[in-house]
Design a protein around this motif. Structure first.
Motif, PDB file in Angstrom:
ATOM      1  N   VAL A 145       0.860  -1.187   0.000  1.00 32.39           N
ATOM      2  CA  VAL A 145       0.000   0.000   0.000  1.00 32.39           C
ATOM      3  C   VAL A 145       0.895   1.235   0.000  1.00 32.39           C
ATOM      4  O   VAL A 145       1.723   1.408   0.898  1.00 32.39           O
ATOM      5  N   GLU A 163       2.405   8.472   4.657  1.00 35.67           N
ATOM      6  CA  GLU A 163       2.623   7.260   5.454  1.00 35.67           C
ATOM      7  C   GLU A 163       1.397   6.940   6.307  1.00 35.67           C
ATOM      8  O   GLU A 163       0.977   5.770   6.401  1.00 35.67           O
ATOM      9  N   ALA A 166      -1.397   5.485   4.101  1.00 36.53           N
ATOM     10  CA  ALA A 166      -1.122   4.097   3.714  1.00 36.53           C
ATOM     11  C   ALA A 166      -1.364   3.163   4.894  1.00 36.53           C
ATOM     12  O   ALA A 166      -1.978   2.088   4.750  1.00 36.53           O
ATOM     13  N   ASN A 167      -0.921   3.570   6.077  1.00 28.16           N
ATOM     14  CA  ASN A 167      -1.119   2.749   7.268  1.00 28.16           C
ATOM     15  C   ASN A 167      -2.585   2.635   7.652  1.00 28.16           C
ATOM     16  O   ASN A 167      -3.027   1.587   8.160  1.00 28.16           O
ATOM     17  N   LYS A 170      -4.066  -0.045   5.484  1.00 27.95           N
ATOM     18  CA  LYS A 170      -3.642  -1.374   5.964  1.00 27.95           C
ATOM     19  C   LYS A 170      -4.368  -1.749   7.244  1.00 27.95           C
ATOM     20  O   LYS A 170      -4.875  -2.875   7.379  1.00 27.95           O
ATOM     21  N   LYS A 184       2.577  -4.656   3.227  1.00 25.02           N
ATOM     22  CA  LYS A 184       3.575  -3.652   3.580  1.00 25.02           C
ATOM     23  C   LYS A 184       3.046  -2.279   3.159  1.00 25.02           C
ATOM     24  O   LYS A 184       2.176  -2.181   2.294  1.00 25.02           O
ATOM     25  N   THR A 185       3.580  -1.223   3.781  1.00 25.47           N
ATOM     26  CA  THR A 185       3.153   0.130   3.434  1.00 25.47           C
ATOM     27  C   THR A 185       4.352   1.023   3.157  1.00 25.47           C
ATOM     28  O   THR A 185       5.450   0.787   3.681  1.00 25.47           O
ATOM     29  N   GLU A 186       4.133   2.040   2.341  1.00 29.37           N
ATOM     30  CA  GLU A 186       5.134   3.072   2.087  1.00 29.37           C
ATOM     31  C   GLU A 186       4.432   4.406   1.869  1.00 29.37           C
ATOM     32  O   GLU A 186       3.312   4.448   1.352  1.00 29.37           O
ATOM     33  N   VAL A 209      -3.885   6.746  -3.320  1.00 31.41           N
ATOM     34  CA  VAL A 209      -3.320   5.560  -2.663  1.00 31.41           C
ATOM     35  C   VAL A 209      -3.290   4.446  -3.693  1.00 31.41           C
ATOM     36  O   VAL A 209      -4.301   4.162  -4.349  1.00 31.41           O
ATOM     37  N   ILE A 211      -2.554   0.405  -4.349  1.00 31.88           N
ATOM     38  CA  ILE A 211      -2.462  -0.904  -3.710  1.00 31.88           C
ATOM     39  C   ILE A 211      -1.946  -1.881  -4.761  1.00 31.88           C
ATOM     40  O   ILE A 211      -2.623  -2.154  -5.750  1.00 31.88           O
TER      41      ILE A 211
END
Length: 229
Positions: A145, A163, A166-167, A170, A184-186, A209, A211
Motif C-alpha cells: 500500500v 505514510e 497508507a497505514n 492497511k 507492507k506500506t510506504e 493511494v 495498492i
C-alpha cells in the motif's frame, strides 16, 4: 526452449514499439496473460509502456522486482486477469491497472479521506472491505500500500501524511480479516507525481493511494512447477 525464446523476442519487440510510438493501442488491449509472458524480457521501460503513466515508480518497481517472465509469468498473468476483473466488478471508486504479473488498485485520496485527514470515510471502508474479500479469495499474493500527496505544503509534512494514509488503509484492511503479514506500506510524499502539480487537475491525480498486488512465493513456485510438467 523455443517457446520461451519466442516469448522473449516478443517482449523486447513490444517494449521497443511502445517506446517509439506514443499511441500503443495494441498494448492497451492486451490482457495480463499476454503481458505476463513477455514482462521478464521487457523490464522496467517495457512495463512503463504497458501501463502508461498511471502509477508511480514504486508501484511499477514492485511488480518488476518479482516478475518471473516466460511461460510461468503468463500463468501468473492469467490469474491476475481473473482477480482484476473481480475487483473491477466489486470495488466502487477504484481504478484497476492491469500490469503484467501484478495489479495496481488506485484510489483517489478524496474518495478515501477528508481534506488533510487520515480516517477512512464510511463509504471508503466499504470499498476496502470489498477489496479485502477479493484478496482473501486469492491468498497467494503479497500487497503493498503506497500513499501519495500533491506538492502543497512541505515535503516533511506530506511524507508523514502519505505514510499515515497508507497505514490507515492497511489497518482497516487487517481489521476486516486480511492477514497483516501479507501487507507492507510506504509513503512517497509528492516524489512520484503522475499529474502536473502546477494545476489543480494534476494535483488531484497525485493525491492517491496505490495498492499493488503481486504473486507470493507459493504462486511463483506453483507456476514454475506447472510449466515443468
Amino acid at each position: 526452449m523455443r517457446v520461451n525464446k519466442n516469448i522473449a523476442i516478443f517482449g523486447v519487440a513490444l517494449a521497443t514499439s511502445c517506446m517509439l510510438f506514443t499511441s500503443c493501442n495494441t498494448v492497451k488491449s492486451m490482457n495480463n496473460t499476454q503481458k505476463g509472458a513477455g514482462i521478464g524480457a521487457v523490464g522496467g521501460a517495457g512495463l512503463g509502456a504497458l501501463i502508461g503513466k498511471k502509477a508511480g515508480n514504486t508501484a511499477v518497481g514492485a511488480i518488476i522486482g518479482g516478475a518471473l517472465g516466460g511461460v510461468a509469468g503468463g500463468l501468473i498473468g492469467k490469474k491476475m486477469d481473473k482477480q482484476a476483473a473481480e475487483i473491477e466488478r466489486t470495488v466502487d471508486g477504484a481504478e484497476v491497472v492491469k500490469a503484467g504479473e501484478g495489479i495496481i488498485v488506485k484510489f483517489d485520496s478524496g474518495i478515501l479521506f477528508g481534506f488533510d485527514q487520515t480516517a477512512l470515510r464510511p463509504e471508503a471502508q466499504t470499498n476496502i472491505k470489498n477489496l479485502v474479500n477479493s484478496l482473501n479469495s486469492n491468498p497467494d499474493t503479497d500487497i503493498l500500500v503506497i500513499g501519495h500527496t500533491d506538492n502543497k505544503g512541505t515535503e516533511q509534512y506530506n511524507q508523514g501524511l502519505s505514510e499515515r494514509r497508507a497505514n490507515a488503509v492497511k489497518t482497516y484492511a487487517v481489521s476486516q480479516g486480511l492477514a497483516g503479514g501479507r501487507v507492507k506500506t510506504e509513503g512517497k510524499s509528492f516524489s512520484e507525481p503522475i499529474g502536473d502539480n502546477s494545476t489543480e487537475a494534476g494535483r488531484a491525480q497525485n493525491r492517491r493511494v496505490e495498492i499493488v498486488i503481486v504473486a507470493n512465493d507459493k504462486m511463483k513456485a506453483d507456476a514454475k512447477q506447472e510449466t515443468s510438467m
